[in-house]
Design an enzyme around this catalytic site. Structure first.
Site, PDB file in Angstrom:
ATOM      1  N   HIS A  94       0.851  -1.196   0.000  1.00 44.79           N
ATOM      2  CA  HIS A  94       0.000   0.000   0.000  1.00 44.79           C
ATOM      3  C   HIS A  94       0.892   1.254   0.000  1.00 44.79           C
ATOM      4  O   HIS A  94       1.960   1.258   0.611  1.00 44.79           O
ATOM      5  CB  HIS A  94      -0.921  -0.010   1.226  1.00 44.79           C
ATOM      6  CG  HIS A  94      -1.993   1.018   1.124  1.00 44.79           C
ATOM      7  ND1 HIS A  94      -1.765   2.349   1.382  1.00 44.79           N
ATOM      8  CD2 HIS A  94      -3.290   0.934   0.746  1.00 44.79           C
ATOM      9  CE1 HIS A  94      -2.886   3.030   1.175  1.00 44.79           C
ATOM     10  NE2 HIS A  94      -3.823   2.191   0.787  1.00 44.79           N
ATOM     11  N   GLU A 164      -3.996   2.245  -7.198  1.00 44.67           N
ATOM     12  CA  GLU A 164      -4.359   3.323  -6.275  1.00 44.67           C
ATOM     13  C   GLU A 164      -3.497   4.548  -6.561  1.00 44.67           C
ATOM     14  O   GLU A 164      -2.370   4.669  -6.019  1.00 44.67           O
ATOM     15  CB  GLU A 164      -4.142   2.880  -4.822  1.00 44.67           C
ATOM     16  CG  GLU A 164      -5.025   1.731  -4.399  1.00 44.67           C
ATOM     17  CD  GLU A 164      -5.346   1.784  -2.906  1.00 44.67           C
ATOM     18  OE1 GLU A 164      -6.520   1.585  -2.567  1.00 44.67           O
ATOM     19  OE2 GLU A 164      -4.442   2.019  -2.089  1.00 44.67           O
TER      20      GLU A 164
HETATM   21  P1  13P Z   1      -9.773   6.086   0.338  1.00 47.26           P
HETATM   22  O1  13P Z   1     -10.935   5.309  -0.199  1.00 47.26           O
HETATM   23  O2  13P Z   1     -10.005   6.643   1.702  1.00 47.26           O
HETATM   24  O3  13P Z   1      -9.308   7.117  -0.650  1.00 47.26           O
HETATM   25  O4  13P Z   1      -8.565   5.070   0.515  1.00 47.26           O
HETATM   26  C1  13P Z   1      -8.192   4.312  -0.561  1.00 47.26           C
HETATM   27  C2  13P Z   1      -7.155   3.365  -0.109  1.00 47.26           C
HETATM   28  O5  13P Z   1      -6.045   3.750   0.206  1.00 47.26           O
HETATM   29  C3  13P Z   1      -7.555   1.960   0.027  1.00 47.26           C
HETATM   30  O6  13P Z   1      -6.464   1.136   0.213  1.00 47.26           O
END
Ligand code: 13P
Length: 252
Positions: A94, A164
């Site tokens: 992440h 992401e």
């Molecule tokens: P948000 O949905 O709060 O933007 O977070 C996304 C995330 O980092 C999920 O791993």
């Protein structure tokens, strides 16, 4: 392919809060069969959540792990410990782990290999920062992360890729904008092309590439409708049963 909607609770929710969430959430998504639903709570309540999710249509994941099975690694948790308490998935790489805890592609690669060896399905996160995007480096960053984090992985079918874009992650701000569906789709398609180059067309087509970054009830439907978006990794909007259930029900 079955879409995957996963909640990443990050460092949120106590035991009491989690029990109350799950009671409500189970009712809201009862009968949902088309989506695979996963909750990834903080380590302290993974076992509790595991018990609460028994006999439901909701699966369990963790937010991180170390790559060794046991040993002198103070503060770490191993894949066999996660398996033992019912985890099927584990989020790896992440951007918050990369940024705040200095995880790099080589460490994440060891974790991916170890997770697979121990029967856990990695949700491998990739994504560019705002700076990298404005410098036109998005594709290079994604390719580098994918190639290096998936080094020596023979079989991709149990890996989920989470795209992401770091600049779209809410960090708790509900007004943060997600990537547009077109921008997200473009990166998902690019990721699939990279996977195709490494693992072949068939594997690339059947690998789930999910989107994360301010996915919420207001935008989930249009994002999830895109041909190369196969689900979502949801942070902020997964903290309340109602909003997370709405995202789950936005699947195509
Ligand atoms: P948000 O949905 O709060 O933007 O977070 C996304 C995330 O980092 C999920 O791993």
């Amino acid at each position: 392919m079955q879409q995957l909607i996963a909640a990443n609770w990050k460092m949120n929710r106590t035991a009491k809060e989690a029990v109350s969430f799950i009671k409500k959430f189970k009712k809201l998504v009862k009968g949902v069969k088309d989506a695979e639903i996963v909750i990834c709570p903080p380590f302290t309540i993974v076992e509790l959540v595991s018990k609460e999710l028994k006999n439901s249509n909701i699966k369990l994941g963790a937010q991180n792990m170390y790559f060794e099975n046991a040993g002198a690694y103070t503060g770490e948790v191993s894949p066999i410990m996660l398996k033992e308490i019912g985890c099927e998935y584990v989020i790896l790489g992440h951007s918050e782990r990369r940024e705040f805890f200095n995880e790099d592609n080589s460490l994440i690669n060891k974790k991916v290999i170890s997770a697979l060896k121990n029967g856990l399905k990695p949700i491998l996160c990739v994504g560019e920062t705002f700076e990298q995007r404005t410098q036109g480096k998005t594709d290079d960053v994604l390719e580098d992360q994918l190639i290096n984090c998936l080094k020596d992985v023979k079989e991709i079918k149990d890996v989920v890729i989470a795209y992401e874009p770091v600049w779209a992650i809410s960090r708790g701000n509900p007004n943060q904008k997600a990537a547009t569906k077109a921008d997200a789709e473009e990166s998902h398609l690019f990721i699939r092309k990279i996977l195709e180059g490494v693992f072949g067309k068939e594997s690339a087509i059947s690998t789930r590439i999910i989107y994360g970054g301010s996915m919420k009830p207001e935008n989930a439907k249009e994002l999830l409708a895109m041909p190369n978006i196969d689900g979502g990794l949801v942070g902020n909007a997964s903290l309340e049963p109602k909003s997370f259930a709405e995202v789950v029900k936005s699947i195509k």
